[in-house]
Design a protein around this motif. Structure first.
Motif, PDB file in Angstrom:
ATOM      1  N   ASP A 173      16.026 -10.058  71.277  1.00  0.00           N
ATOM      2  CA  ASP A 173      17.424  -9.896  70.897  1.00  0.00           C
ATOM      3  C   ASP A 173      17.976  -8.591  71.461  1.00  0.00           C
ATOM      4  O   ASP A 173      17.343  -7.534  71.348  1.00  0.00           O
TER       5      ASP A 173
ATOM      6  N   GLU B 122      12.762 -13.673  74.966  1.00  0.00           N
ATOM      7  CA  GLU B 122      13.618 -13.872  73.780  1.00  0.00           C
ATOM      8  C   GLU B 122      13.664 -12.609  72.922  1.00  0.00           C
ATOM      9  O   GLU B 122      13.410 -12.623  71.724  1.00  0.00           O
TER      10      GLU B 122
ATOM     11  N   SER C 154      25.491 -14.562  75.923  1.00  0.00           N
ATOM     12  CA  SER C 154      24.053 -14.310  75.843  1.00  0.00           C
ATOM     13  C   SER C 154      23.758 -13.166  74.885  1.00  0.00           C
ATOM     14  O   SER C 154      24.381 -12.106  74.956  1.00  0.00           O
TER      15      SER C 154
ATOM     16  N   ASP D  15      16.028 -13.833  67.199  1.00  0.00           N
ATOM     17  CA  ASP D  15      16.674 -14.059  65.911  1.00  0.00           C
ATOM     18  C   ASP D  15      18.056 -14.680  66.085  1.00  0.00           C
ATOM     19  O   ASP D  15      18.576 -15.304  65.161  1.00  0.00           O
ATOM     20  N   ALA D  16      18.639 -14.536  67.277  1.00  0.00           N
ATOM     21  CA  ALA D  16      19.953 -15.132  67.538  1.00  0.00           C
ATOM     22  C   ALA D  16      19.934 -16.645  67.390  1.00  0.00           C
ATOM     23  O   ALA D  16      20.974 -17.268  67.178  1.00  0.00           O
ATOM     24  N   TYR D  17      18.744 -17.248  67.476  1.00  0.00           N
ATOM     25  CA  TYR D  17      18.631 -18.713  67.372  1.00  0.00           C
ATOM     26  C   TYR D  17      18.132 -19.177  66.009  1.00  0.00           C
ATOM     27  O   TYR D  17      17.788 -20.339  65.841  1.00  0.00           O
ATOM     28  N   ARG D  18      18.094 -18.291  65.038  1.00  0.00           N
ATOM     29  CA  ARG D  18      17.475 -18.651  63.769  1.00  0.00           C
ATOM     30  C   ARG D  18      18.219 -19.771  63.048  1.00  0.00           C
ATOM     31  O   ARG D  18      17.642 -20.443  62.188  1.00  0.00           O
ATOM     32  N   HIS D  19      19.493 -20.000  63.393  1.00  0.00           N
ATOM     33  CA  HIS D  19      20.232 -21.077  62.727  1.00  0.00           C
ATOM     34  C   HIS D  19      19.639 -22.439  63.049  1.00  0.00           C
ATOM     35  O   HIS D  19      19.956 -23.422  62.374  1.00  0.00           O
ATOM     36  N   HIS D  20      18.765 -22.537  64.074  1.00  0.00           N
ATOM     37  CA  HIS D  20      18.089 -23.797  64.392  1.00  0.00           C
ATOM     38  C   HIS D  20      16.707 -23.902  63.749  1.00  0.00           C
ATOM     39  O   HIS D  20      16.130 -24.985  63.709  1.00  0.00           O
ATOM     40  N   TRP D  21      16.160 -22.794  63.286  1.00  0.00           N
ATOM     41  CA  TRP D  21      14.751 -22.774  62.905  1.00  0.00           C
ATOM     42  C   TRP D  21      14.424 -23.666  61.714  1.00  0.00           C
ATOM     43  O   TRP D  21      13.337 -24.231  61.638  1.00  0.00           O
TER      44      TRP D  21
ATOM     45  N   GLU E 145      20.281 -12.434  74.074  1.00  0.00           N
ATOM     46  CA  GLU E 145      18.873 -12.067  74.191  1.00  0.00           C
ATOM     47  C   GLU E 145      18.476 -11.990  75.655  1.00  0.00           C
ATOM     48  O   GLU E 145      19.249 -12.328  76.543  1.00  0.00           O
TER      49      GLU E 145
END
Length: 317
Positions: free
Chosen positions: A79, A77, A108, A31-37, A110
């Motif tokens: 979190d 991945e 980091s 979920d830490a990368y959701r800003h790219h999804w 995740e």
């Protein structure tokens, strides 16, 4: 429907499972990368963002994992915050125990987790393996010494691996489980290969030590189970190493990685963009000749070095 079909293909009835161990490897998408999804082309750009919110997505993921009914789950991945507040407690309630390894580095958020069904396995020992290759394992030392830019760049990566020693609850047979999520950048095929080699080297040294402990050279060595998200396909040297045990010096991934991964090639960004622009113009012209093509934007050449070029001291970009 597709998930139901996959479950049916696993033959989850008790008779089919007798004497077998089911293993699942799964990238949860942190979920830490959701800003790219939701970006164009993002992994969930086709989906209503409300459905990918952690409050909705994580319970759905948990349901899918539990319905697979695996004895060993190798997860990538994961979190860090949700491991403590969601994944670990929920999986423990379902009869599992696990070990978590967070990627190295202050930024980091995740990492990876290996989770085992308590009725089938005990976790005897768990180790985290940083894949900065510093100092490099013996098989990689000569290579990294010859390519100092690659060595320096790999040392900055946060990639982590896990090695767990498991003991079967019935019979006491042991198995080593390796789990990792290799560095993602597409051009860095050689980095993923070296990371895989380092993980295998660590696993085999531990395996050999356990064999000695179990009764000298004639003792039984534990099995080795290799899982993870290797960001590789069947043409990549990573897969060749895992299947064949060796990668030849002539494998194209060596040249591809050393020349196309920016940190190995030594190309400064402006020179790299200029070369890409020139190549694109030539491709569009079709019959265009390199001698007649417009000159690329001026860029200071990178320092000549031996990292990526081989003999002759390497080539400046």
């Amino acid at each position: 429907p597709s998930f139901a079909a996959r479950l049916a293909s696993l033959q989850s009835d008790g008779a089919a499972r007798a004497g077998c161990t089911r293993v699942l490897s799964y990238n949860l998408l942190a979920d830490a990368y959701r800003h790219h999804w939701d970006d164009p082309g993002g992994v969930h750009s086709f989906c209503d963002p409300a459905l990918t919110a952690a409050a909705n997505r994580l319970p759905a993921l948990l349901d899918e994992l539990l319905r697979v009914d695996a004895d060993v789950l190798c997860l990538q991945e994961v979190d860090a915050v949700f491991w403590e507040t969601f994944w670990r407690p929920q999986l423990e309630l379902a009869g599992y125990a696990g070990s978590y390894a967070r990627k190295v580095g202050e930024q980091s958020q995740e990492g990876c987790a290996v989770v085992v069904r308590r009725s089938r396995f005990d976790i005897v020992e768990a180790r985290s393996v940083t894949l900065r290759l510093e100092p490099p394992p013996p098989p990689l030392a000569p290579l990294l010494a010859a390519h100092p830019q690659t060595a320096e760049a790999v040392a900055s990566l946060p990639t982590v691996g896990q090695l767990l020693r498991l003991r079967a609850a019935e019979g006491g047979r042991e198995v080593l489980v390796l789990n990792s999520h290799l560095y993602f950048a597409n051009p860095a095929v050689h980095v993923r290969l070296m990371q895989t080699a380092a993980l295998l080297d660590e696993a085999m040294r531990w395996r050999d030590a356990l064999k000695q402990e179990s009764g000298g050279g004639g003792g039984a060595a534990p099995a080795l189970l290799v899982c993870g998200d290797f960001n590789s396909d069947r043409t990549d040297a990573v897969v060749h190493l895992l299947l064949r045990g060796v990668v030849e010096p002539t494998h194209p991934d060596w040249a591809t990685g050393l020349f196309t991964w920016l940190k190995s090639s030594g190309c400064i960004p402006t020179a790299r963009r200029a070369a890409a622009d020139l190549a694109q113009r030539l491709a569009l012209e079709g019959e265009g000749d390199a001698a007649e093509a417009p000159a690329p934007p001026a860029a200071a050449p990178a320092e000549a070095n031996g990292d990526g070029g081989g003999g002759g001291g390497g080539a400046a970009c």
